[in-house]
Design an enzyme around this catalytic site. Structure first.
Site, PDB file in Angstrom:
ATOM      1  N   SER A 231      34.088 106.074 105.853  1.00  0.00           N
ATOM      2  CA  SER A 231      32.752 105.497 106.036  1.00  0.00           C
ATOM      3  C   SER A 231      32.921 103.994 106.135  1.00  0.00           C
ATOM      4  O   SER A 231      33.944 103.444 105.720  1.00  0.00           O
ATOM      5  CB  SER A 231      31.791 105.806 104.872  1.00  0.00           C
ATOM      6  OG  SER A 231      31.378 107.154 104.879  1.00  0.00           O
TER       7      SER A 231
ATOM      8  N   SER B  39      32.328 110.465 109.105  1.00  0.00           N
ATOM      9  CA  SER B  39      32.252 109.081 108.635  1.00  0.00           C
ATOM     10  C   SER B  39      30.800 108.638 108.538  1.00  0.00           C
ATOM     11  O   SER B  39      30.013 108.829 109.462  1.00  0.00           O
ATOM     12  CB  SER B  39      33.002 108.156 109.602  1.00  0.00           C
ATOM     13  OG  SER B  39      33.076 106.847 109.087  1.00  0.00           O
TER      14      SER B  39
ATOM     15  N   ASP C   5      28.598 105.701 108.771  1.00  0.00           N
ATOM     16  CA  ASP C   5      28.674 104.341 109.319  1.00  0.00           C
ATOM     17  C   ASP C   5      27.259 103.769 109.388  1.00  0.00           C
ATOM     18  O   ASP C   5      26.502 104.035 110.329  1.00  0.00           O
ATOM     19  CB  ASP C   5      29.330 104.367 110.703  1.00  0.00           C
ATOM     20  CG  ASP C   5      30.718 105.001 110.652  1.00  0.00           C
ATOM     21  OD1 ASP C   5      31.326 105.019 109.572  1.00  0.00           O
ATOM     22  OD2 ASP C   5      31.186 105.477 111.699  1.00  0.00           O
TER      23      ASP C   5
END
Length: 397
Positions: A270, A308, A310
């Site tokens: 992340s 992830s 983000d």
């Protein structure tokens, strides 16, 4: 808690990307940090303790908290803010208020995935004590479970309060510090990074600052200054474990001298990106700025993998009183015209790219739970790769 070593990590004296002669576009501020935006303060507390086999609740511990005050710790006024969800496998509180009112209240907190509630509570406790009212903060996370006893809940509200109390202007610590202590970035040791840019629009000078907590990225796609660094280092300096420290290393192979027996982790980390500016921007414009930070991440080769988280938050300190839910007479806002906003977009892309590389360069090799080892990106080899592509500044600054 007695087992925890509460320390402030190494400062920028350990080296930054520009110290390695990595070239960047745009003009940085004096500190090349988010604190170049007047009023912004950053506080960090780092928790490092123990080694060897994981014992949930006891360690090893590789975690911490990073806090950002948009107007400084002595000024509780809210700021206009923006938000962008590049990939939503993560958590950021305060999004409803951001999306409805375009406002960030109080300090921003960054920490571990399992510490969001504790940091949120700490910010509320701190704000209630210092301002007379508990705020609804923006708190975001990345996952430190490769290196730290993440289910041990070592970050407490008291740790978050300590990070708030530590906030100050000036140089910002990077790498293995604060919320970035246990993080991994493009398969190397990652963490906190920051950068800034100064732009001139209509005769006025504005500063754009970025701070990242990097725990994302696929090694093979990593590009630094446009060069395929990840491909060049695809089979070396890979995560592994030290057999002297633990028998169980979660399927990681034993370390060799150069990490050539390691394994490439997937892009399932992340990244949290915080963008601050003193340019007068509306919440809608700040949403657009947040989107441009994603383009800075893309310059590094990131494709924002499925696993992830983000997430990007942006804010502007230009307006003294924002139009919050109880505001009767807000300050008038004279935003930067959209026809001239491009330099701010470009600066955001540039500063985000450099902030991530600063996180990589500042981070040092770390060994955590079960002897798992994540290498800091090798500076000499990084320079050698850039030199092959004629992408080094000269002389080294």
């Amino acid at each position: 808690m007695a087992l925890l070593a509460m320390v402030l990590a190494a400062t920028q004296a350990d080296g930054r990307a520009r110290d390695l002669a990595i070239p960047f576009e745009g003009k940085p501020g004096p500190l090349n940090a988010i604190t170049d935006v007047r009023g912004v303060e950053v506080g960090q507390i780092t928790l490092i303790a123990g080694e060897g086999a994981l014992k949930v609740g006891a360690g090893p511990v590789r975690t911490g908290v990073t806090t950002i005050f948009p107007r400084g710790h002595s000024d509780a006024r809210a700021v206009y803010g923006g938000f962008f969800d590049l990939n939503g496998n993560g958590e950021m509180t305060g999004r409803a208020y951001l999306e409805d009112f375009g406002i960030v209240q109080g300090p921003i907190g960054l920490s571990d995935t399992n510490a969001v509630g504790q940091v949120y509570a700490g910010i509320q406790q701190w704000s209630a004590k210092h301002t007379g009212s508990a705020t609804w903060p923006v708190v975001a996370e990345t996952w430190s479970g490769y290196l730290s006893d993440i289910d041990g809940f070592h970050v407490t509200s008291e740790i978050a309060v300590a990070a708030l109390d530590a906030a100050k202007p000036g140089p910002v610590e990077e790498g293995n510090v604060g919320g970035g202590t246990g993080m991994v970035c493009f398969g190397f040791k990652g963490g906190i990074g920051t950068a800034s840019r100064v732009v001139l629009i209509g005769g006025k000078t504005y500063t754009i600052g970025v701070l990242v907590q990097c725990n994302t990225g696929d090694r093979k796609v990593l590009r630094v200054a446009g060069t395929p660094v990840g491909q060049a280092l695809a089979r070396r300096w890979l995560p592994c474990f030290d057999p002297k420290l633990a028998a169980n290393a979660d399927d990681l192979p034993p370390c060799t001298a150069d990490g050539s027996m390691g394994v490439t982790p997937p892009d399932q980390g992340s990244i949290i990106i915080v963008v601050g500016t003193d340019a007068s921007l509306t919440p809608n414009q700040l949403d657009r700025v947040a989107k441009r930070a994603a383009m800075g991440l893309a310059r590094l080769g990131s494709y924002s993998g499925n696993s992830s988280g983000d997430l990007i938050v942006s804010f502007s300190t230009a307006v003294a009183e924002v139009n919050h839910e109880d505001q009767d007479k807000p300050d008038p806002i004279a935003p930067v015209p959209n026809a001239t906003i491009n330099p701010i977009f470009e600066a955001t892309v540039q500063a985000t790219e450099e902030a991530v590389i600063n996180a990589l360069v500042a981070a040092r090799t770390m060994t955590g739970i079960n002897g798992a080892r994540y290498f800091g990106i090798p500076h000499d080899e990084l320079r050698a790769i850039l030199k092959r592509y004629n992408r080094l500044e000269s002389p080294v600054r």
